[in-house]
Design an enzyme around this catalytic site. Structure first.
Site: not given
Ligand SMILES: *Cc1c(COP(=O)(O)O)cnc(C)c1O
Length: 521
Positions: A115-118, A121
């Site tokens: 998911a794009f949080k990677d 993060l």
């Protein structure tokens, strides 16, 4: 070396501007404001198109360097190679795919948790742990910073993957036992790394978040920890260190489209973003502000459509609204925290106005911006929203027509782009924020003409998340599944602790975790 750029506080309580390394450790300013760069760098078109010829790590290093962050160019280069390398399942890192004529999908789900949080993060923790070593702050060994995360979804696994084995830091994720999907809980409870912890909290997300917030604000507890060299910290989406990495992929996408001949140099590209906390779309606004030829910004919402009404009316009003659960849970948000940054940028950096609006929001649950700010907002943004039923229909239609399987958040953006784009052949970049496999139940419902929330039929109801994903891929030849998701069933569960949804129970788990690692005694 470029001029260093320091950061202002949107509420004006911080007296002097602060450097990047300080604002990423602080996260939030004292008094509740957010940090915003005092000025912005400019990239010219030739620099932007050249990005496509560089590896993504170098594209990111270039943007970070131009933002004048207080690390040397060598350090930035080295960290970016670690942040954007083999940990992604494609060397392009953030590829752009033309799914329908002139509808380009920016795939931000190729990182370790899909998911794009990677995107942010995998990057922020490197800077975070290095910032702790900055000599002017560190007398001897830096304090151990324990990142606490309360999550209802993708942020937990992305934070665990990002902070795993980063020096001077640890991370404990608290998630609502009854509020995450099977894949999401497997991703978290099987997380690797010596400095991570995961705790299920009884009840729903609100209970979980309230308990963690209370611990954060418990001065007696944080004082005791500080006395033993441990500081509690957060890495939520209002941290500037999560925003800046997101600016990079918009510049990268534009350069890829020019390099592939899809765009003329300088041609404007509209961008449509499925929005929750307003972080991702704000990053697109910053990309445009530093020179990327982005046209309009389309803000896409689900049933929780407070942002649609705000952008169309200038009034942000949650006084009469109830929170709705949808198939796109990462957009189920009523108070969109990064909007404060956007308003500060659009009102001429007027902290007094921000203080007034935020006070009204907390006291009356609504505020109205002045005319100049509203005009500036309308100049950049358009907004619309999509119901839960329509989002599932969109998944089915796009799969039938174009053979590309969207997930519910991206489907919301797809539909909004279809409605808001100027002409059917004006180029639009739609931001794909998750791989479909993370939302397999709703993708199954979409493909089988079922309603949102409808019980799955017997033949699939007993399957684990990864098994359901495999079944969908088999029946619909829906492309490749990220290896790490396919293998989740066979990964050992490392964390099976459940705690009550009280501050006492949460602080006890924190103390246990620290004692086990001999970080306190
Ligand atoms: C977090 C998230 C969003 C919302 O992003 P914001 O930056 O909060 O607007 C959208 N889709 C997915 C899958 C997410 O995880």
């Amino acid at each position: 070396m470029y001029d260093s750029i320091e950061y202002l506080d949107t509420r004006g309580y911080t007296e002097t501007p602060l450097p990047f390394s300080t604002v990423i450790i602080k996260g939030l300013a004292a008094g509740g404001g957010l940090f915003v760069p005092e000025k912005l760098p400019q990239l010219d078109l030739t620099e932007i198109v050249k990005l496509a010829s560089l590896p993504y790590a170098q594209q990111a290093a270039l943007v970070f360097d131009r933002f004048g962050i207080d690390f040397s160019a060598n350090v930035i280069d080295r960290l970016m190679q670690q942040a954007y390398g083999e940990n992604f399942d494609t060397p392009v890192i953030a590829p752009v795919v033309e799914v329908a004529p002139r509808s380009y999908l920016l795939e931000l789900f190729h990182g370790p948790t899909a998911a794009f949080k990677d995107m942010a993060l995998q990057c922020l923790p490197w800077f975070f742990s290095l910032a702790l070593e900055k000599p002017r702050d560190a007398a001897g060994t830096p304090m151990f910073h324990l990142i606490l995360v309360a999550t209802s979804g993708d942020t937990g696994s992305a934070a665990l993957a990002g902070f795993r084995d980063r020096e001077h830091t640890g991370v404990i994720v608290f998630y609502p036992r009854d509020g995450v999907s099977d894949i999401q809980s497997r991703q978290m409870t099987a997380a690797e790394g010596a400095n991570v912890g995961v705790v299920a909290v009884q009840g729903n997300f609100d209970d979980c978040q309230n308990a963690v917030k209370t611990v954060f604000n418990d001065a007696a507890f944080t004082d005791v920890l500080a006395g033993q060299g441990v500081k509690l910290a957060s890495a939520n989406s209002i941290n500037w260190g999560r925003l800046l990495p997101q600016v990079v992929y918009y510049a990268s996408a534009y350069s890829q489209l020019v390099a592939s001949g899809s765009l003329e140099l300088g041609e404007q590209l509209d961008v449509c973003v499925p929005t929750g906390n307003f972080g991702n779309i704000l990053a697109a606004w910053y990309a445009r502000a530093i020179g990327v030829p982005i046209g309009r910004l389309y803000c896409a919402s689900n049933d929780n459509n407070v942002l649609t009404d705000f952008i169309n009316s200038g009034t942000y009003d949650i006084s009469q609204r109830s929170f709705k659960l949808t198939p796109s849970p990462s957009m189920d948000i009523l108070v969109s925290s990064n909007l404060e940054r956007q308003l500060f940028e659009l009102n001429g950096h007027d902290a007094g106005l921000i203080r007034k609006w935020m006070r009204e929001l907390s006291e009356q649950r609504r505020f109205q911006v002045d005319e100049a700010t509203f005009a500036a907002l309308r100049e950049s943004f358009s907004a619309d929203w999509v119901s839960s039923e329509e989002s599932l229909e969109t998944i089915r239609e796009v799969f039938q027509q174009f053979g590309y399987l969207l997930e519910p958040h991206t489907a919301v953006a797809w539909k909004v782009a279809e409605r808001l784009r100027m002409t059917p052949d004006s180029p639009v970049l739609i931001v794909a924020t998750s791989h479909w496999a993370k939302f397999a139940s709703d993708v199954y419902r979409a493909l089988h003409h079922m309603a949102p929330g409808e019980a799955l039929p017997d033949e699939v109801a007993g399957l684990s998340g990864p098994q359901l994903v495999a079944r969908i891929a088999e029946q619909h030849t829906a492309g490749s599944i990220p290896q790490h998701l396919a293998e989740l069933d066979s990964k050992p569960i490392r964390f099976d602790e459940t705690c009550a949804n009280t501050a006492e129970a949460v602080s006890e788990s924190i103390v246990d975790w620290l004692e086990q690692r001999r970080l306190i005694d």
